[in-house]
Design a protein around this motif. Structure first.
Motif, PDB file in Angstrom:
ATOM      1  N   GLY A  12     -10.043  -5.491   1.058  1.00  0.00           N
ATOM      2  CA  GLY A  12     -11.317  -4.767   1.095  1.00  0.00           C
ATOM      3  C   GLY A  12     -11.353  -3.613   0.109  1.00  0.00           C
ATOM      4  N   ASN A  13     -12.146  -2.571   0.475  1.00  0.00           N
ATOM      5  CA  ASN A  13     -12.405  -1.469  -0.466  1.00  0.00           C
ATOM      6  C   ASN A  13     -11.148  -0.749  -0.935  1.00  0.00           C
ATOM      7  OD1 ASN A  13     -15.248  -1.605  -0.449  1.00  0.00           O
ATOM      8  ND2 ASN A  13     -15.230  -0.764   1.616  1.00  0.00           N
ATOM      9  N   MET A  14     -10.321  -0.328   0.032  1.00  0.00           N
ATOM     10  CA  MET A  14      -9.160   0.478  -0.353  1.00  0.00           C
ATOM     11  C   MET A  14      -8.150  -0.373  -1.118  1.00  0.00           C
ATOM     12  SD  MET A  14      -9.968   3.466   0.557  1.00  0.00           S
ATOM     13  CE  MET A  14      -8.464   4.341   0.214  1.00  0.00           C
ATOM     14  N   ASP A  36      -6.845 -12.309   2.422  1.00  0.00           N
ATOM     15  CA  ASP A  36      -7.994 -11.821   3.191  1.00  0.00           C
ATOM     16  C   ASP A  36      -8.687 -13.049   3.776  1.00  0.00           C
ATOM     17  OD1 ASP A  36      -9.750  -8.931   2.995  1.00  0.00           O
ATOM     18  OD2 ASP A  36     -10.833 -10.729   3.684  1.00  0.00           O
ATOM     19  N   PRO A  37      -9.190 -12.951   5.012  1.00  0.00           N
ATOM     20  CA  PRO A  37      -9.898 -14.101   5.585  1.00  0.00           C
ATOM     21  C   PRO A  37     -11.269 -14.328   4.929  1.00  0.00           C
ATOM     22  CG  PRO A  37      -9.876 -12.267   7.143  1.00  0.00           C
ATOM     23  CD  PRO A  37      -9.039 -11.858   5.982  1.00  0.00           C
ATOM     24  N   ASN A  57      -1.860 -14.851   5.293  1.00  0.00           N
ATOM     25  CA  ASN A  57      -1.084 -13.633   5.002  1.00  0.00           C
ATOM     26  C   ASN A  57       0.378 -13.947   4.690  1.00  0.00           C
ATOM     27  OD1 ASN A  57      -3.374 -12.140   5.498  1.00  0.00           O
ATOM     28  ND2 ASN A  57      -2.831 -11.641   7.601  1.00  0.00           N
ATOM     29  N   VAL A  71      -5.654  -3.450   6.272  1.00  0.00           N
ATOM     30  CA  VAL A  71      -6.691  -3.936   7.203  1.00  0.00           C
ATOM     31  C   VAL A  71      -7.140  -2.765   8.078  1.00  0.00           C
ATOM     32  CG1 VAL A  71      -5.794  -6.295   7.241  1.00  0.00           C
ATOM     33  CG2 VAL A  71      -4.975  -4.652   8.946  1.00  0.00           C
ATOM     34  N   PRO A  73      -7.660  -0.453  11.336  1.00  0.00           N
ATOM     35  CA  PRO A  73      -6.695  -0.157  12.404  1.00  0.00           C
ATOM     36  C   PRO A  73      -6.824  -1.096  13.610  1.00  0.00           C
ATOM     37  CG  PRO A  73      -7.752   1.856  11.623  1.00  0.00           C
ATOM     38  CD  PRO A  73      -8.426   0.724  10.912  1.00  0.00           C
ATOM     39  N   ILE A  96      -1.856   1.817   5.053  1.00  0.00           N
ATOM     40  CA  ILE A  96      -2.857   2.850   4.731  1.00  0.00           C
ATOM     41  C   ILE A  96      -3.838   3.028   5.891  1.00  0.00           C
ATOM     42  CG2 ILE A  96      -2.696   2.487   2.227  1.00  0.00           C
ATOM     43  CD1 ILE A  96      -5.468   1.055   2.443  1.00  0.00           C
ATOM     44  N   ALA A  97      -3.542   2.415   7.032  1.00  0.00           N
ATOM     45  CA  ALA A  97      -4.494   2.464   8.152  1.00  0.00           C
ATOM     46  C   ALA A  97      -4.503   3.824   8.836  1.00  0.00           C
ATOM     47  CB  ALA A  97      -4.132   1.391   9.166  1.00  0.00           C
ATOM     48  N   ALA A  98      -5.694   4.298   9.162  1.00  0.00           N
ATOM     49  CA  ALA A  98      -5.822   5.563   9.885  1.00  0.00           C
ATOM     50  C   ALA A  98      -5.268   5.394  11.296  1.00  0.00           C
ATOM     51  CB  ALA A  98      -7.294   5.965   9.955  1.00  0.00           C
ATOM     52  N   PRO A 119      -4.850   7.574   2.178  1.00  0.00           N
ATOM     53  CA  PRO A 119      -5.577   7.814   0.912  1.00  0.00           C
ATOM     54  C   PRO A 119      -7.032   8.213   1.197  1.00  0.00           C
ATOM     55  CG  PRO A 119      -5.290   5.455   1.305  1.00  0.00           C
ATOM     56  CD  PRO A 119      -4.831   6.178   2.544  1.00  0.00           C
ATOM     57  N   THR A 121     -11.432   7.597  -0.358  1.00  0.00           N
ATOM     58  CA  THR A 121     -12.238   6.664  -1.172  1.00  0.00           C
ATOM     59  C   THR A 121     -12.395   7.051  -2.655  1.00  0.00           C
ATOM     60  OG1 THR A 121     -14.251   7.688  -0.332  1.00  0.00           O
ATOM     61  CG2 THR A 121     -13.581   5.617   0.686  1.00  0.00           C
TER      62      THR A 121
HETATM   63  N1  LIG Z   1     -12.504   3.849   3.919  1.00  0.00           N
HETATM   64  C1  LIG Z   1     -11.830   4.975   3.892  1.00  0.00           C
HETATM   65  O1  LIG Z   1     -12.331   6.059   3.586  1.00  0.00           O
HETATM   66  C2  LIG Z   1     -10.380   4.974   4.177  1.00  0.00           C
HETATM   67  C3  LIG Z   1      -9.802   3.907   4.812  1.00  0.00           C
HETATM   68  N2  LIG Z   1      -8.487   3.929   5.102  1.00  0.00           N
HETATM   69  C4  LIG Z   1      -7.872   2.822   5.815  1.00  0.00           C
HETATM   70  O2  LIG Z   1      -7.820   1.719   4.945  1.00  0.00           O
HETATM   71  C5  LIG Z   1      -7.850   0.519   5.700  1.00  0.00           C
HETATM   72  C6  LIG Z   1      -8.819  -0.449   5.058  1.00  0.00           C
HETATM   73  O3  LIG Z   1     -10.084   0.183   4.999  1.00  0.00           O
HETATM   74  P1  LIG Z   1     -11.226  -0.357   4.026  1.00  0.00           P
HETATM   75  O4  LIG Z   1     -10.624  -0.920   2.786  1.00  0.00           O
HETATM   76  O5  LIG Z   1     -12.215   0.737   3.946  1.00  0.00           O
HETATM   77  O6  LIG Z   1     -11.790  -1.548   4.924  1.00  0.00           O
HETATM   78  P2  LIG Z   1     -12.452  -2.928   4.476  1.00  0.00           P
HETATM   79  O7  LIG Z   1     -13.188  -3.426   5.677  1.00  0.00           O
HETATM   80  O8  LIG Z   1     -13.175  -2.787   3.183  1.00  0.00           O
HETATM   81  O9  LIG Z   1     -11.177  -3.858   4.225  1.00  0.00           O
HETATM   82  C7  LIG Z   1     -10.417  -4.457   5.225  1.00  0.00           C
HETATM   83  C8  LIG Z   1     -10.218  -5.918   4.847  1.00  0.00           C
HETATM   84  O10 LIG Z   1      -9.315  -6.517   5.780  1.00  0.00           O
HETATM   85  C9  LIG Z   1      -9.692  -7.873   5.905  1.00  0.00           C
HETATM   86  N3  LIG Z   1      -9.096  -8.459   7.103  1.00  0.00           N
HETATM   87  C10 LIG Z   1      -9.589  -8.507   8.375  1.00  0.00           C
HETATM   88  N4  LIG Z   1      -8.747  -9.193   9.176  1.00  0.00           N
HETATM   89  C11 LIG Z   1      -7.691  -9.566   8.410  1.00  0.00           C
HETATM   90  C12 LIG Z   1      -6.497 -10.310   8.654  1.00  0.00           C
HETATM   91  N5  LIG Z   1      -6.223 -10.786   9.867  1.00  0.00           N
HETATM   92  N6  LIG Z   1      -5.646 -10.510   7.634  1.00  0.00           N
HETATM   93  C13 LIG Z   1      -5.904 -10.039   6.391  1.00  0.00           C
HETATM   94  N7  LIG Z   1      -7.032  -9.327   6.094  1.00  0.00           N
HETATM   95  C14 LIG Z   1      -7.900  -9.109   7.090  1.00  0.00           C
HETATM   96  C15 LIG Z   1     -11.198  -7.815   5.945  1.00  0.00           C
HETATM   97  O11 LIG Z   1     -11.766  -9.107   5.672  1.00  0.00           O
HETATM   98  C16 LIG Z   1     -11.497  -6.764   4.890  1.00  0.00           C
HETATM   99  O12 LIG Z   1     -11.742  -7.348   3.627  1.00  0.00           O
HETATM  100  C17 LIG Z   1      -8.233   0.920   7.126  1.00  0.00           C
HETATM  101  O13 LIG Z   1      -7.113   0.802   7.967  1.00  0.00           O
HETATM  102  C18 LIG Z   1      -8.649   2.376   7.025  1.00  0.00           C
HETATM  103  O14 LIG Z   1      -8.247   3.120   8.160  1.00  0.00           O
HETATM  104  C19 LIG Z   1      -7.678   4.941   4.709  1.00  0.00           C
HETATM  105  C20 LIG Z   1      -8.197   5.998   4.048  1.00  0.00           C
HETATM  106  C21 LIG Z   1      -9.602   6.126   3.765  1.00  0.00           C
END
Ligand SMILES: NC(=O)C1=CN([C@@H]2O[C@H](COP(=O)(O)OP(=O)(O)OC[C@H]3O[C@@H](n4cnc5c(N)ncnc54)[C@H](O)[C@@H]3O)[C@@H](O)[C@H]2O)C=CC1
Ligand SMILES: O=C(O)[C@@H]1CCC=N1
Length: 272
Positions: A12-14, A36-37, A57, A71, A73, A96-98, A119, A121
């Motif tokens: 995803g994004n991070m 990623d699924p 994975n 992923v 949290p 990197i999960a919160a 980290p 965004t």
């Molecule tokens: N967005 C933010 O500001 C920040 C986020 N984080 C942490 O970063 C982590 C990711 O956040 P984002 O990238 O924003 O979320 P996101 O939703 O953009 O990315 C998460 C990805 O994980 C994938 N996913 C779901 N189930 C899965 C599985 N079983 N196996 C593999 N991939 C799977 C999803 O399809 C998605 O693409 C979170 O744990 C969050 O706490 C940390 C710092 C800042």
């Protein structure tokens, strides 16, 4: 990092920001994999960064030296429990999960080297900042690998205590949202004062950028920079008095306390 192989679980994004940062630092696409699924998510990171992507994975981590758990949290426990059987000794886990503690990760994955990071965004623009904490199992070479990974998207700062990550989450992890809120509020206030919305927006954005750049570049602290803007009995003083009369500092402190408390609560709830 010259021959380190890195697998991202969750693209995803991070994860995409980190992958972009690593590629910009010169890491070969062949050194990076992601799973990623989401088919669209996979196609996007593959197209943007030229890396190999997987739905499974376990396949993504096969040859990895470093496994980045990116992923949400809420799905971390299930993801770790599925991965556990496919891990090899010596692989570094970077989360990197919160609000997911090292103890929970080691509970789900075994007593492996874990680096937990927070980290933010602006990593998307390689302007991020991260706090990092390493468990005792992490070697100095692995500490360097984790630091280089996070440094690819901004500044990386080591912490001595894992608990400090709750504070890092409150200050910088969630922090961009506080500045966005201030930008929203100043833009709306500028419009109420009679400016066209677009003008109010540009004035606010450029002021935020200029102030941040000044604060970073300056050899004096923010309080001194503020004093230099504030003429005696002038306009800034009127605004600052209004902010402080409405307990601005206390509001900020309470908000950050709420974020830190939530980070600790998440650890409690999701660590089980
Ligand atoms: N967005 C933010 O500001 C920040 C986020 N984080 C942490 O970063 C982590 C990711 O956040 P984002 O990238 O924003 O979320 P996101 O939703 O953009 O990315 C998460 C990805 O994980 C994938 N996913 C779901 N189930 C899965 C599985 N079983 N196996 C593999 N991939 C799977 C999803 O399809 C998605 O693409 C979170 O744990 C969050 O706490 C940390 C710092 C800042
Ligand atoms: O809001 C959250 O929980 C995540 C962690 C820091 C930023 N976003």
């Amino acid at each position: 990092m010259s021959d380190t192989r890195i697998a991202f679980i969750g693209a995803g994004n991070m994860a995409a920001s980190l992958i972009g940062g690593l590629r910009a630092q010169g890491l070969d696409a062949k050194q990076i994999r992601a799973s990623d699924p989401g088919a669209e998510t996979r196609s996007r990171v593959q197209a943007e960064h030229g890396i190999e992507v997987f739905e499974d994975n376990a396949q993504a981590i096969a040859d990895a030296d470093v496994i980045v758990l990116a992923v949400k949290p809420q799905v971390m426990k299930a993801v770790c429990q599925d991965l556990q059987a496919s891990l090899r000794d010596g692989q570094l886990i970077v989360s990197i999960a919160a609000g997911i503690t090292c103890a929970s990760l080691q509970d789900w994955l075994g007593a492996r080297p874990v680096v937990r990071c927070m980290p933010n965004t602006p990593a998307l623009l390689r302007q991020g900042v991260s706090g990092l904490y390493a468990t005792a199992e992490v070697s100095s070479a692995q500490r360097q690998q984790a630091e280089q990974l996070l440094s690819a998207v901004g500044t990386a700062l080591w912490l001595d205590q894992e608990q400090q990550l709750d504070a890092v989450t409150a200050v910088s992890g969630s922090g961009p949202a506080y500045f966005f809120l201030l930008i929203e509020a100043m833009t709306a206030a500028g419009e109420k004062l009679g400016l066209p919305r677009e003008t109010a927006s540009q004035l606010t954005l450029q002021t935020a950028l200029g102030a941040a750049r000044m604060a970073v570049a300056s050899d004096v602290d923010a309080a001194e920079l503020r004093r230099r803007v504030t003429s005696p009995a002038g306009t800034t003083e009127a605004a600052i008095k209004s902010f402080q009369g409405n307990a601005f500092e206390a509001i900020v402190e309470q908000a950050l306390q709420a974020a830190a408390t939530r980070s600790a609560e998440l650890a409690e709830q999701l660590g089980k």
